[in-house]
Design an enzyme around this catalytic site. Structure first.
Site, PDB file in Angstrom:
ATOM      1  N   CYS A   6      -1.436  10.443 -20.397  1.00  0.00           N
ATOM      2  CA  CYS A   6      -1.650  11.419 -21.479  1.00  0.00           C
ATOM      3  C   CYS A   6      -2.303  10.765 -22.682  1.00  0.00           C
ATOM      4  O   CYS A   6      -3.438  10.319 -22.603  1.00  0.00           O
ATOM      5  CB  CYS A   6      -0.341  12.120 -21.833  1.00  0.00           C
ATOM      6  SG  CYS A   6      -0.596  13.596 -22.816  1.00  0.00           S
ATOM      7  N   HIS A  32       1.210  14.566 -16.980  1.00  0.00           N
ATOM      8  CA  HIS A  32       2.441  13.780 -17.023  1.00  0.00           C
ATOM      9  C   HIS A  32       3.044  13.682 -15.621  1.00  0.00           C
ATOM     10  O   HIS A  32       3.776  14.581 -15.212  1.00  0.00           O
ATOM     11  CB  HIS A  32       3.447  14.435 -17.967  1.00  0.00           C
ATOM     12  CG  HIS A  32       3.078  14.288 -19.402  1.00  0.00           C
ATOM     13  ND1 HIS A  32       3.461  13.204 -20.159  1.00  0.00           N
ATOM     14  CD2 HIS A  32       2.332  15.060 -20.204  1.00  0.00           C
ATOM     15  CE1 HIS A  32       2.978  13.322 -21.376  1.00  0.00           C
ATOM     16  NE2 HIS A  32       2.284  14.447 -21.440  1.00  0.00           N
ATOM     17  N   GLU A  79       5.461  11.959 -14.641  1.00  0.00           N
ATOM     18  CA  GLU A  79       6.928  11.905 -14.736  1.00  0.00           C
ATOM     19  C   GLU A  79       7.535  13.278 -14.966  1.00  0.00           C
ATOM     20  O   GLU A  79       8.748  13.445 -14.910  1.00  0.00           O
ATOM     21  CB  GLU A  79       7.334  10.922 -15.844  1.00  0.00           C
ATOM     22  CG  GLU A  79       7.179  11.415 -17.281  1.00  0.00           C
ATOM     23  CD  GLU A  79       5.752  11.400 -17.827  1.00  0.00           C
ATOM     24  OE1 GLU A  79       4.804  11.201 -17.051  1.00  0.00           O
ATOM     25  OE2 GLU A  79       5.594  11.618 -19.043  1.00  0.00           O
TER      26      GLU A  79
END
Lengths: 193, 251
Positions: A77, A175, A177
């Site tokens: 990001c 993202h 995650e």
């Protein structure tokens, strides 16, 4: 294997740490130069504003450290945007691993782009075993243009780089995650590179 | 392809448990917040919102350790709100694992807070929560989880907050909340006509058609709590229902 997540004054490093833990990989969160340089792999996450983040990195000379890293490196990001040359956000000179510029989304769309979008033209090993057009989670107001470094593409009013890669530097705009099972696969691929 | 419409379960928490009120009062217990969060992530929720509903009222800070536990358990983004009144509060919550923060009362008391947060952490993690009530032909802003009336016009407030740096609006209609009669579609339509940031519709979901209706009204995301907590609607079924109606969702 030693993974270091670079800590800096911009947002959520622990969500990446948790993401790795769920995959059984432990990481060290640090802004210490020696610790970073002793890593096998480095992750450079980020939520936040480019200007503040670059100030923090420069004060600690981390910008130069990052630029000269030889390890496998993953920007996420804002971390991806800071690896570029320049960002329109706060009119910021960035680290410059990539020559690309970071531009603001314009036009008749909502900014930030916030939500799940699909990625395609998946080019490199980071996307091993993934299908085209899987959904990942994006939250961003600025984007990296398409170039010969583009490793995945997304479309939000225009096509832009959802991922870029050059030598040991990998970076994703979304993202991983926070991108469910698809994101977990991408993080796992990075761990296994 | 445009962005998918998001389905967002809301975890209203008090003392680490999820609770859900009807019109913000008569709070009942609906389960362990961490368990529910993990369950929803697995089910295909696109995001979670985690509100410490008593924080402002009791001058209590959001439970940071609960945020950490939720963050460790789930692989989708989540927003935290309740009692956030400073850049320092935001920093603590983001470091604990939140992806976005939502502010409400503190932003009304001191609108510059929106700008301060957006500047330091980016507009993308700055969510403005608005509790609005329709009275005398106008939408008015309410404070402290719907307990305190103000004379502020909700539409004007949202416009101002977007200018100040709010990156997303979480808009709850107090009139609709808990009624299960559908979202405030007219309000959503009005806000969508000017908002350059995503709008999450909240309050009133009772069946799957209500989600289709609010997405057709323009909402970027729809939030519900009890409907999901009490398993009246399963998220995979809801997504298939929406997909069959050509609404773009992640399945």
């Amino acid at each position: 294997m030693k993974i270091v997540i670079i800590k800096y004054n911009a947002g959520n490093v622990c969500s990446v740490e948790f993401g790795l833990q769920r995959l059984g990989a432990n990481a060290i969160v640090s802004d210490d130069v020696e610790e970073i340089l002793s890593a096998d792999k480095i992750i450079f996450p980020g939520v936040g504003a480019a200007g503040f983040a670059m100030d923090y990195l420069r004060e600690r000379k981390l910008d130069e450290v990052i630029k000269n890293c030889k390890q496998l490196f993953l920007g996420i990001c804002l971390g991806m945007q800071l690896l570029c040359k320049y960002s329109e956000e706060n009119n910021t000179q960035c680290i410059g691993v990539f020559d690309e510029c970071v531009k603001k989304f314009e036009g008749d769309i909502k900014v930030p782009q916030m939500g799940w979008n699909n990625i395609y033209d998946l080019r490199q090993s980071l996307f091993k075993d993934l299908n085209e057009n899987e959904f990942v989670y994006f939250v961003h107001s600025y984007y990296v243009e398409k170039s010969n470094h583009t490793a995945a593409t997304a479309n939000y009013s225009l096509e832009y780089s959802a991922a870029i890669q050059k030598d040991n530097f990998y970076a994703v705009q979304f993202h991983p995650e926070k991108s469910g099972k698809t994101g977990e696969r991408i993080l796992k691929n990075f761990i296994e590179l | 392809m445009p962005l998918t419409k998001r389905i967002i379960p809301c975890l209203d928490v008090k003392d680490g448990r999820t609770v859900k009120g009807v019109n913000f009062v008569n709070i009942r217990d609906a389960g362990d917040a961490v368990e529910l969060a993990a369950f929803y992530a697995e089910q295909g929720a696109d995001e979670l919102v985690f509100l410490d509903i008593t924080a402002t009222n009791e001058k209590r800070k959001t439970l940071v350790d609960l945020v950490t536990k939720v963050a460790a358990a789930i692989n989708i983004p989540f927003t935290v709100g309740g009692g956030i009144s400073s850049v320092e509060d935001v920093s603590v919550l983001l470091n604990a694992g939140a992806d976005k923060i939502s502010i409400n009362t503190a932003a009304i008391k001191r609108p510059e807070l929106i700008t301060e947060i957006a500047k330091q952490f980016g507009v993308q993690c700055t969510v403005l929560a608005v509790d609005a009530k329709f009275e005398n032909d106008n939408w008015f802003v309410y404070l402290n989880g719907g307990r305190v009336a103000t004379s502020m016009n909700a539409i004007e407030w949202m416009k101002q907050a977007i200018d100040l740096g709010a990156g997303e609006i979480l808009l709850t209609s107090i009139n609709h909340d808990g009624t299960k009669q559908g979202f405030a579609n007219e309000l959503i339509k009005e806000v969508e006509s000017f908002s350059c940031v995503p709008v999450i519709a909240s309050g009133g979901a009772g069946n799957m058609q209500h989600f289709a209706d609010v997405f057709e009204a323009g909402a970027d995301a729809a939030l519900a709590a009890s409907l999901f907590h009490y398993k009246e609607i399963a998220i995979p079924d809801l997504k298939m229902f929406l997909k069959d109606r050509n609404i773009n969702v992640r399945v």
